[in-house]
Design a protein around this motif. Structure first.
Motif, PDB file in Angstrom:
ATOM      1  N   ARG A 217      49.031  22.205  52.813  1.00  0.00           N
ATOM      2  CA  ARG A 217      49.547  20.708  52.515  1.00  0.00           C
ATOM      3  C   ARG A 217      48.388  20.371  51.022  1.00  0.00           C
ATOM      4  N   THR A 218      46.732  20.284  51.566  1.00  0.00           N
ATOM      5  CA  THR A 218      45.797  20.414  50.598  1.00  0.00           C
ATOM      6  C   THR A 218      46.160  21.626  49.324  1.00  0.00           C
ATOM      7  N   PHE A 221      48.726  19.736  47.628  1.00  0.00           N
ATOM      8  CA  PHE A 221      48.360  19.385  46.125  1.00  0.00           C
ATOM      9  C   PHE A 221      47.939  19.152  45.507  1.00  0.00           C
TER      10      PHE A 221
END
Length: 423
Positions: A217-218, A221
């Motif tokens: 998810r990082t 992002f």
């Protein structure tokens, strides 16, 4: 014009800012008093540009059809030297103070800066250079208003990056050195984050690395906020801008004598001018990228994919479905789970133009039809119908197919082999 501008500006901003901050932090001496390594940073920039030009040429002529073979080692080196440049920025004051007592340390600092500049320039500028191939539509005269507007947009984008770096450099003599060092440190960290994001994304696409949960998810992002991180590279210079402004206000207009008073007044003017112009540059870059990217992306949506027959690893499209001379788009899910698109259009003379809905230059942005022209969604260039089905430039990436018995047949294995173009 706008498409070329918003491609060129973010592509050239990082190298220009990086060259500028390293020049400010590491430049010492004048004339014969300069260290032997004084020109290494310039050499690094030239090497990076020449390497990017060669790589872009090989990509544009389809001699290199897999960017990952070059980008993977380039990104690994970029990350290594980004870390080295962070160390150089932190120790720059000690490296340049009384450098005659430790010239080797300064040479190593200049080498790390030169290598970092070369790697960053080599990795990021090929996509900017490839925009040059989009100025002229295949088969048409280069001396058209559309070509001139695209060239102007490209030059304005490059010019904006260079001028922005030059304006920020004016604060070197008015801002506190620590504030400029802080901005330089944040700049290099942001560049490192981008390189790491691209490296991990590439390694995942090549099935070298698998990320799950928070790590994945990082990565997503950072990948989805590329423009914001580019803007941040310019906005970090608000730190020396504020420091320069404060230094200007604190400087008294009087002095021990008239000469000193005049120097104080001149400093106040320089500090105010440097701060104001730096603020203008930040606002300009922010508006140019946010509004420019928004407006550039306001293009017609891609038409929905059409149905076709898919059986036993063979995709079949009947002539009757695609013989109207318009663009037809189809979708296919590869074995690795990647959703791919390919297009078919009947060209003049009865032949069919068939290829992926993606190209080597602009990636998987896709094509749309407008006023009888097939236009790339990303670079806004009209594709010559006669060249669809051939490699090079902004043409759809070709693949093998067969024509006969009133239908077009495509082996899905040929599509599976090209899935990386849609990742």
């Amino acid at each position: 014009m706008l498409g070329q501008y918003v491609q060129a500006l973010p592509g050239m901003l990082s190298p220009c800012l990086l060259v500028m901050v390293m020049s400010v932090l590491l430049t010492v001496g004048e004339g014969r008093d300069k260290p032997k390594s004084a020109n290494w940073r310039l050499i690094g920039l030239i090497v990076g540009l020449l390497g990017a030009l060669v790589f872009a040429t090989l990509r544009g002529t389809a001699i290199i059809d897999r960017r990952s073979t070059v980008n993977l080692p380039a990104l690994i080196l970029a990350v290594v030297f980004d870390v080295a440049m962070i160390a150089v920025v932190i120790t720059a004051h000690r490296l340049t103070k009384n450098w005659h007592d430790h010239p080797v340390a300064l040479h190593l600092g200049n080498f790390a800066a030169a290598a970092g500049i070369a790697c960053t320039t080599f990795y990021i500028t090929p996509d900017v250079i490839l925009q040059l191939t989009n100025f002229v539509e295949t088969g048409k005269s280069p001396f058209t208003s559309e070509m001139l507007l695209r060239a102007l947009g490209f030059l304005l984008g490059v010019g904006t990056a260079v001028v922005t770096a030059a304006i920020f450099r004016t604060m070197r003599s008015t801002a506190v050195r620590m504030s400029f060092t802080a901005a330089a440190l944040l700049l290099v960290v942001l560049i490192l984050i981008r390189h790491l994001t691209d490296l991990f994304s590439l390694m995942m696409n090549m099935l070298i690395l698998v990320l799950h949960g928070p790590a994945f998810r990082t990565l997503i992002f950072f990948h989805n906020h590329e423009i914001q991180f580019t803007l941040a590279q310019a906005l970090v210079f608000v730190i020396p801008m504020v420091a320069s402004l404060i230094a200007g206000f604190k400087m008294p207009r009087t002095g021990a004598n008239e000469a000193i008073a005049r120097s104080h007044i001149a400093f106040k003017r320089r500090a105010l001018a440097a701060s104001v112009w730096s603020l203008v540059a930040m606002i300009g870059v922010t508006v140019a990228l946010t509004v420019g990217v928004y407006e550039n992306n306001k293009v017609p949506e891609l038409s929905p994919p059409e149905p076709y027959s898919l059986s036993n690893g063979v995709a079949t499209i009947n002539f009757s479905q695609v013989e109207d001379g318009h663009l037809h788009r189809f979708e296919y899910k590869a074995k690795d789970g990647t959703t791919m698109r390919f297009i078919i259009i009947k060209k003049n003379g009865g032949a069919y133009g068939i290829g992926l809905d993606a190209c080597e230059t602009c990636g998987d942005a896709g094509y749309y039809e407008e006023n009888g022209k097939i236009i790339c969604k990303r670079c806004d260039v009209a594709i010559n119908l006669a060249t669809i089905g051939f490699k090079g430039g902004c043409n759809p990436i070709p693949f093998n197919y067969k024509i006969g018995n009133g239908k077009i047949t495509i082996q899905t294995a040929d599509l599976d082999a090209l899935s990386q173009h849609f990742k």
